[in-house]
Write a protein that holds these residues in place. Sequence first.
Motif, short mmCIF file in Angstrom:
data_model
loop_
_atom_site.label_atom_id
_atom_site.label_comp_id
_atom_site.label_asym_id
_atom_site.label_seq_id
_atom_site.Cartn_x
_atom_site.Cartn_y
_atom_site.Cartn_z
N GLU A 61 0.85 -1.42 0.06
CA GLU A 61 0.04 0.08 -0.33
C GLU A 61 0.85 0.84 -0.25
O GLU A 61 1.77 1.28 0.32
N ARG A 62 0.62 1.81 -0.85
CA ARG A 62 1.32 3.55 -1.15
C ARG A 62 1.21 4.07 -0.31
O ARG A 62 -0.33 4.89 -0.77
N VAL A 63 1.54 5.40 0.47
CA VAL A 63 -0.23 6.28 1.18
C VAL A 63 0.85 7.77 0.68
O VAL A 63 1.85 8.30 0.76
N VAL A 64 -0.01 8.25 0.62
CA VAL A 64 -0.15 9.31 -0.95
C VAL A 64 -0.08 10.77 0.46
O VAL A 64 -0.72 10.56 1.06
N ASP A 65 1.43 11.38 0.26
CA ASP A 65 0.91 12.39 0.92
C ASP A 65 1.16 13.55 0.13
O ASP A 65 1.36 14.22 -0.17
N GLU A 66 -0.11 14.04 1.37
CA GLU A 66 -0.13 15.56 0.66
C GLU A 66 -0.22 17.16 0.47
O GLU A 66 0.52 17.67 -0.49
N ASP A 67 1.44 16.68 1.54
CA ASP A 67 2.34 17.66 1.98
C ASP A 67 3.39 18.00 1.14
O ASP A 67 4.08 18.68 1.14
N ARG A 68 4.35 16.75 0.30
CA ARG A 68 4.70 16.05 -0.22
C ARG A 68 5.11 17.01 -1.50
O ARG A 68 3.99 17.37 -2.18
N MET A 69 6.30 17.58 -2.08
CA MET A 69 7.38 19.00 -2.38
C MET A 69 6.97 17.88 -4.21
O MET A 69 7.72 16.57 -3.64
N PRO A 70 7.20 18.68 -4.91
CA PRO A 70 7.83 17.52 -5.93
C PRO A 70 9.58 17.53 -6.21
O PRO A 70 10.55 18.31 -5.54
N GLY A 71 9.98 16.23 -6.30
CA GLY A 71 11.07 15.78 -6.04
C GLY A 71 11.91 15.79 -7.87
O GLY A 71 11.75 17.17 -8.20
N PRO A 72 13.20 16.40 -7.54
CA PRO A 72 14.29 16.79 -8.83
C PRO A 72 14.23 16.39 -9.70
O PRO A 72 13.59 15.21 -10.30
N ARG A 73 13.97 17.47 -11.20
CA ARG A 73 13.73 16.61 -12.14
C ARG A 73 14.45 16.95 -13.06
O ARG A 73 15.62 17.77 -12.71
N ASP A 74 15.73 16.19 -13.92
CA ASP A 74 16.36 16.01 -14.48
C ASP A 74 15.79 16.45 -16.16
O ASP A 74 15.23 16.50 -17.03
N ILE A 75 16.13 18.10 -16.14
CA ILE A 75 15.99 18.53 -17.84
C ILE A 75 17.41 18.67 -19.18
O ILE A 75 18.47 18.92 -18.31
N LYS A 76 16.71 18.40 -20.70
CA LYS A 76 17.97 18.63 -21.17
C LYS A 76 17.11 19.24 -21.34
O LYS A 76 17.00 20.26 -22.22
N VAL A 77 18.78 20.82 -21.81
CA VAL A 77 18.66 22.39 -22.41
C VAL A 77 19.97 22.04 -24.01
O VAL A 77 20.70 21.62 -23.57
N LEU A 78 19.21 22.36 -24.48
CA LEU A 78 19.79 22.89 -26.37
C LEU A 78 20.20 23.99 -26.28
O LEU A 78 19.52 25.01 -25.69
N LYS A 79 21.56 24.25 -26.07
CA LYS A 79 22.14 25.81 -26.07
C LYS A 79 23.46 25.34 -27.62
O LYS A 79 23.82 24.75 -28.55
N TYR A 80 22.72 26.30 -28.78
CA TYR A 80 23.07 25.84 -30.24
C TYR A 80 24.22 26.97 -30.61
O TYR A 80 23.82 28.34 -29.64
N SER A 81 24.92 26.91 -31.63
CA SER A 81 25.97 27.29 -31.49
C SER A 81 25.95 28.91 -32.87
O SER A 81 24.77 28.93 -32.98
#
Length: 185
Positions: A121-141
């Motif tokens: 059983e997974r307990v859902v915590d209402e006060d929990r904030m989102p965790g870290p996200r990995d985002i890919k960033v494209l830097k054009y030349s």
Amino acid sequence: MLRAAVFALEAAWRVERLLSTLDNTGMPAIQLTPAERKVHRAEAHHLDPIVMVGGDGLTPAVKKEADAALKAHGLIKVRVFSDDRLARDAMLRELAEELDAAPIQHIGKLLVLWRPKPEKERVVDEDRMPGPRDIKVLKYSKRGGQRPEIKTLRVLGNQRLTPGGTIKRAKAKRPLSAKKRNQSD
């Protein structure tokens, strides 16, 4: 060739007869197809025995440990320190009956049992904030012929990514002044 086919059929019949004695209704507690049994045998190949049955046989403590191991792992090996093959067969049947498990294999002094693992059983915590996200960033030349540079950035819950590709922390809320606190009351 014909002898081998007859031998295989007789062996299959003996296995089915052994398995049909596992329950009072003539059917095993959990019915598995031969293909499912084969898959579980392959999964159990690399496992080490978790439960050991000593000279006292199947005591309530051994049954309790086997039940806990089945709840935690689903597929377990049991080592029986007994030289009597019929006693080991009886132990396999008794464990399968009492623990509502399927007997997978009895080879030598090892018994393999399987039971589906219960869903946690997974307990859902209402006060929990989102965790870290990995985002890919494209830097054009600035020169057109080069490939864009790909950077992976980790954005934490209190951070944001700007259009320029930098990470900024979210601003902390400023405390209300005494005048505004009095107005809101």
